[in-house]
Motif scaffolding. Structure first.
Motif, PDB file in Angstrom:
ATOM      1  N   ALA C  83       0.843  -1.201   0.000  1.00  0.00           N
ATOM      2  CA  ALA C  83       0.000   0.000   0.000  1.00  0.00           C
ATOM      3  C   ALA C  83       0.877   1.249   0.000  1.00  0.00           C
ATOM      4  CB  ALA C  83      -0.916  -0.017   1.221  1.00  0.00           C
ATOM      5  N   GLY C  86       2.169   2.078  -3.275  1.00  0.00           N
ATOM      6  CA  GLY C  86       1.193   2.477  -4.280  1.00  0.00           C
ATOM      7  C   GLY C  86       0.676   1.345  -5.144  1.00  0.00           C
ATOM      8  N   ASP C  89      -4.568   1.434  -3.114  1.00  0.00           N
ATOM      9  CA  ASP C  89      -4.798   2.617  -2.294  1.00  0.00           C
ATOM     10  C   ASP C  89      -4.609   2.320  -0.803  1.00  0.00           C
ATOM     11  OD1 ASP C  89      -6.579   5.413  -2.976  1.00  0.00           O
ATOM     12  OD2 ASP C  89      -6.231   4.825  -0.876  1.00  0.00           O
ATOM     13  N   SER C  90      -3.863   3.193  -0.137  1.00  0.00           N
ATOM     14  CA  SER C  90      -3.569   2.991   1.294  1.00  0.00           C
ATOM     15  C   SER C  90      -4.828   2.914   2.151  1.00  0.00           C
ATOM     16  CB  SER C  90      -2.701   4.125   1.832  1.00  0.00           C
ATOM     17  OG  SER C  90      -1.414   4.002   1.312  1.00  0.00           O
ATOM     18  N   SER C  91      -5.916   3.523   1.666  1.00  0.00           N
ATOM     19  CA  SER C  91      -7.136   3.503   2.472  1.00  0.00           C
ATOM     20  C   SER C  91      -7.646   2.074   2.667  1.00  0.00           C
ATOM     21  CB  SER C  91      -8.220   4.351   1.800  1.00  0.00           C
ATOM     22  OG  SER C  91      -8.547   3.766   0.546  1.00  0.00           O
ATOM     23  N   GLU C  92      -7.214   1.160   1.797  1.00  0.00           N
ATOM     24  CA  GLU C  92      -7.657  -0.231   1.910  1.00  0.00           C
ATOM     25  C   GLU C  92      -7.135  -0.877   3.203  1.00  0.00           C
ATOM     26  OE1 GLU C  92      -9.836  -1.228  -0.259  1.00  0.00           O
ATOM     27  OE2 GLU C  92     -10.051  -3.293   0.437  1.00  0.00           O
TER      28      GLU C  92
END
Lengths: 279, 317, 278
Positions: C83, C86, C89-92
């Motif tokens: 994440a 990239g 998405d880091s929000s995952e």
């Protein structure tokens, strides 16, 4: 338990037994062309030393006698040479040898433990050592001082399950376990070293915490001495006897043939070797 | 009664029996349980952690079994049954035909117990695989009330047995005064008219919700909980099922692949009045969706509401 | 870039990702944090130390180096890395183990950057050996790295793959053993011992190096390509399970325990103290 162990017999007698068993194995091959004859011939001295050389304790009257040594033939496919020994020792009548592979016979091309004298069912490789670990552990738990012997093919060492058991045995200090490797150096399709090279086997066993003995598997005196020494050694480590053998031993046509595992001999070739006449 | 984890109760039962019977071994492939701690402490010689080596777990258990010990071999269900399938086949199933070998496999994590843990840990094939093996009995309990019976059965049965346990805490379905006969292998939890649900393990809990919701709407469906999937009283079960017109099998397994649906179908097909079997389970694909059990069931069309809809459709036919 | 600053960057990244893993596990109330922490410095060295060749925009870029996390239960650590780089998405990360997330308890190939579905132990090295053989057949120059747990080496399949790789001279294959000396129930040497692990691997035909698995310097040196050898390389990385949080280190229950509120406060504080000053 009956005193079943044969009298200590001389090296000459042991050699004569080997000669007789090779001849009987070839005769079986004549009526059962599908047997793995080359593989059965490489372990003859091992089987003879164990059964006629006062190494194993066993009881043909009571195959599962509690006071027997447990003997697992993990390379079951290559143990038809055990049939004449079992018959000779009285596990079943000798006339059974003439029926190997026939419908209704107790003796198939690959043995199973419905045959008196076979401890376990094998035939798929890589199972014998793990089961032997369980047997060895059980004998210790019961306070039974008999030992567990396993005859293994070298190609069988490719199976990861064998290494699981090898690691288990040393951790549990199973010094009542003796592994005998029929190191005939040929698998089904080629020399083992060309497929999966496990040599040197000795180093591997050593760093996996086993005592090892390396010996010429056709020199009956040296082999017997190594088996006897391995049997007596109880130093908290499992033991392996690496018997360096020749696949197809005794049959020039098979010896050194990389495909001998799947070769069958013609009836007349067998007759020439056993000194019998072609019918 | 609060929900219980079956493995803890079973291990406690085995622990109690090990106290009075020094011929019992407990082997684990590096898999634990809170109840196991006491057992390990009190029986250091008869508890063995074989390490992360499921194949060797079975082989060693077989060796101990051949020497007259009763062995419990304990691991995560998919690894126990599928990684070491050949060890089970050869050293337990085949061997048991000629020699006595009392090895009992305890697999934890039946079906989607390990929901969010992912498809390597899902166990949707084990019923089909294990009931395929001659000489092996298969036990699939739906709640912790069976654990004493199972321990007794496993120890006294003298042959290999696969015990598939759910991994999650589940409420009891059977009060002590209404415990079914274990050896029958099944119990009728609800009696109905036209349709009978036949389920095992966790799915019996789902089936019960379905049956009770339908009954409130005036649709009485039967519910049979199957907990012995091999060596059960088939004639009694056939007679029970013969009173219905449609059988609905409910399992956390692939449909028509040899699991519970196949078992039910083969039973009814061999009866005098065969009934259609409507299979509920997972289609022929692994589940990569991430989520808890309820979510995964919803995605697969196995939510209580969806099942109720399907049953109503069947009932209207 | 000076060597010291390169190592500082790795250390800072490692501290940052440890915190990410903690938050993932705390939010999901699931995960195997002990093993994630023992292998995190290894992952950071591979991905941020210029060792692995990869393209987050093109996860299956044919010339990428292959990395297989055979000890799939440490997926949270790899997810945090991917994440951050990239791959997705880091929000995952906040949805780790949530319904509908791409990130489950173990890695699978629907997650960008994951090479193999792992979770059952003992499969990664054999798959890696097949990939390394394919590279040789194709004349491709990518390398294959497989990270296994030490307890995983009790699986016989690992030894099947070891001897296969040596027999086929897969010099493009690197095995990394996360030698944290713990499995689930026990310390490895108390239940199914592996020592002398280095010697055992060497006896199976591998070139073996033992390193401190939390020393970026040693890891960097060990991972550098050694073009002269015909043998596959095994790196036994001596690690600490739970590394970075004092109460988790070398404590068996932290194989898969989840910190409670109090523990979470302590763990956050300890990890934050290792972060670079803002």
């Amino acid at each position: 338990m009956q005193e079943n162990k044969p009298e200590k017999i001389s090296a000459t007698d042991l050699k004569e037994k080997c000669r007789w068993i090779r001849s009987e194995t070839l005769k079986i091959h004549k009526i059962a062309p599908g047997i793995r004859v080359a593989s059965a011939l490489s372990c003859v001295e091992i089987l003879v030393a164990l059964h006629y050389g006062n190494i194993l304790q066993f009881n043909p009257e009571k195959p599962y006698d509690e006071e027997r040594d447990r003997f697992i033939i993990s390379k079951a496919h290559g143990s038809v040479s055990y049939y004449p020994i079992l018959a000779d020792l009285g596990y079943f009548p000798k006339d059974q040898l003439a029926k190997v592979g026939k419908s209704g016979s107790i003796l198939g091309d690959i043995p199973d433990n419905s045959i008196p004298g076979y401890e376990t069912i094998n035939g798929s490789l890589g199972h014998g050592v793990g089961v032997a670990c369980g047997l060895a552990l059980a004998l210790k738990a019961k306070g039974n001082n008999r030992s567990v012997y396993v005859l293994l093919g070298d190609g069988e060492l490719n199976e990861g399950s064998v290494w699981e058991a090898i690691m288990f045995a040393s951790h549990h200090k199973l010094d009542n376990l003796v592994l005998i490797i029929d190191n005939n150096k040929i698998c089904m399709l080629d020399y083992c070293s060309k497929i999966i090279n496990l040599e040197p086997i000795e180093d591997k066993f050593s760093c996996f915490g086993w005592e090892y003995f390396s010996v010429d598997g056709h020199d009956i005196e040296k082999l017997h001495a190594a088996l006897a020494e391995a049997s007596c050694l109880h130093a908290g480590k499992p033991k392996v006897v690496i018997a360096n053998t020749i696949k197809g031993k005794g049959v020039p046509k098979l010896e050194g043939d990389s495909l001998c595992h799947i070769r069958a001999l013609k009836p007349e070739e067998i007759d020439a070797l056993t000194g019998e006449n072609h019918p | 009664m609060k929900p219980e984890v079956m493995r803890d109760i079973l291990i406690e039962e085995i622990y109690q029996r090990m106290k009075g019977n020094d011929k019992i071994f407990f082997l684990s492939a590096d898999f634990g349980s809170p109840a196991l701690d006491q057992l390990r402490e009190d029986f250091p010689d008869r508890f063995i952690n074989v390490g992360i080596a499921e194949q060797n777990l079975i082989s060693v258990a077989a060796g101990l079994g051949l020497e007259g010990y009763t062995v419990f071999a304990y691991a995560i269900a998919p690894f126990l049954t599928m990684r070491s399938f050949e060890q089970i086949r050869i050293s337990l199933a085949l061997m048991a035909q000629t020699r006595e070998v009392n090895v009992n496999l305890i697999g934890v994590g039946a079906g989607l117990s390990y929901d969010v843990t992912g498809p390597t840990h899902h166990c949707l094939e084990d019923i089909a695989l294990m009931r395929l093996l001659p000489n092996v009995s298969v036990v699939s309990p739906s709640d912790a009330s069976f654990m004493s019976d199972i321990a007794t059965y496993a120890i006294s049965n003298n042959k290999p047995c696969y015990i598939r346990l759910d991994g999650k805490a589940l409420p009891r379905l059977y009060p002590p005064e209404n415990q079914p006969l274990f050896n029958d292998g099944f119990s009728s939890l609800r009696r109905g008219k036209k349709i009978c649900l036949v389920s095992t393990g966790y799915m019996t809990h789902v089936a019960l919700q379905v049956a009770d919701a339908l009954s409130k709407e005036g649709c009485l469906v039967g519910l049979v909980d199957l907990f012995l999937l091999k060596d059960l009283n088939t004639s009694k079960l056939k007679s029970e099922l013969s009173t219905y017109d449609i059988l609905v099998s409910m399992e956390e397994g692939f449909i028509w692949r040899g699991g519970l649906d196949s078992l039910v179908a083969s039973l009814t097909l061999s009866s005098k009045t065969p009934k259609p079997v409507y299979p509920l389970g997972f289609n022929d694909a692994y589940i990569f969706e991430v989520g808890d059990r309820k979510h995964l069931h919803e995605v697969a069309g196995l939510s209580v509401d969806r099942i109720i809809e399907q049953i109503k459709t069947l009932d209207g036919q | 870039m000076a060597e010291t600053s390169r190592i500082n960057i790795l250390a800072n990244k490692s501290a940052e990702l440890r915190l990410s893993v903690l938050e993932m596990v705390a939010a999901a109330k699931k995960g195997h944090i002990g093993g994630a922490y023992s292998c995190l410095d290894i992952l950071v060295t591979l991905y941020y130390g210029g060792i692995l060749r990869y393209d987050p925009a093109d996860p299956f870029w044919p010339l990428r180096d292959r990395f297989i996390l055979s000890k799939g239960h440490s997926g949270s650590a790899l997810f945090a890395v991917l994440a951050d780089l990239g791959f997705f998405d880091s929000s995952e990360l906040a949805r780790y183990c949530c319904n509908g997330s791409i990130l489950g308890g173990h890695p699978d190939r629907k997650v960008p950057g994951i090479e193999a579905d792992t979770g059952s132990l003992g499969h990664g090295l054999g798959i890696g050996a097949g990939m390394a053989l394919a590279a040789k057949m194709d004349g491709a120059d990518y390398r294959v790295f497989v990270l296994v747990g030490d307890g995983e080496c009790n699986e016989g399949s690992v030894w099947e793959a070891l001897v296969f790789a040596a027999s086929h001279q897969l010099s493009n294959l690197t095995l990394i053993v996360d030698r944290n000396r713990q499995c689930v129930l026990d310390f490895t040497e108390d239940c199914a011992p592996l020592d002398p692990l280095g010697e055992r691997l060497a006896s199976f035909g591998w070139e073996v190096e033992e390193v401190d698995g939390h020393s970026f310097q040693e890891l960097l040196t060990a991972f550098e390509p050694k073009p002269s050898s015909a043998r596959p390389r095994a790196i036994v990385a001596n690690t600490i399970k739970g590394k970075g949080v004092s109460f988790m280190e070398k404590v068996l229950k932290w194989h898969h325990s989840v910190p409670n509120a109090e523990e979470l406060v302590i763990a956050r504080a300890e990890l934050a103290a290792k972060m670079p000053a803002q």
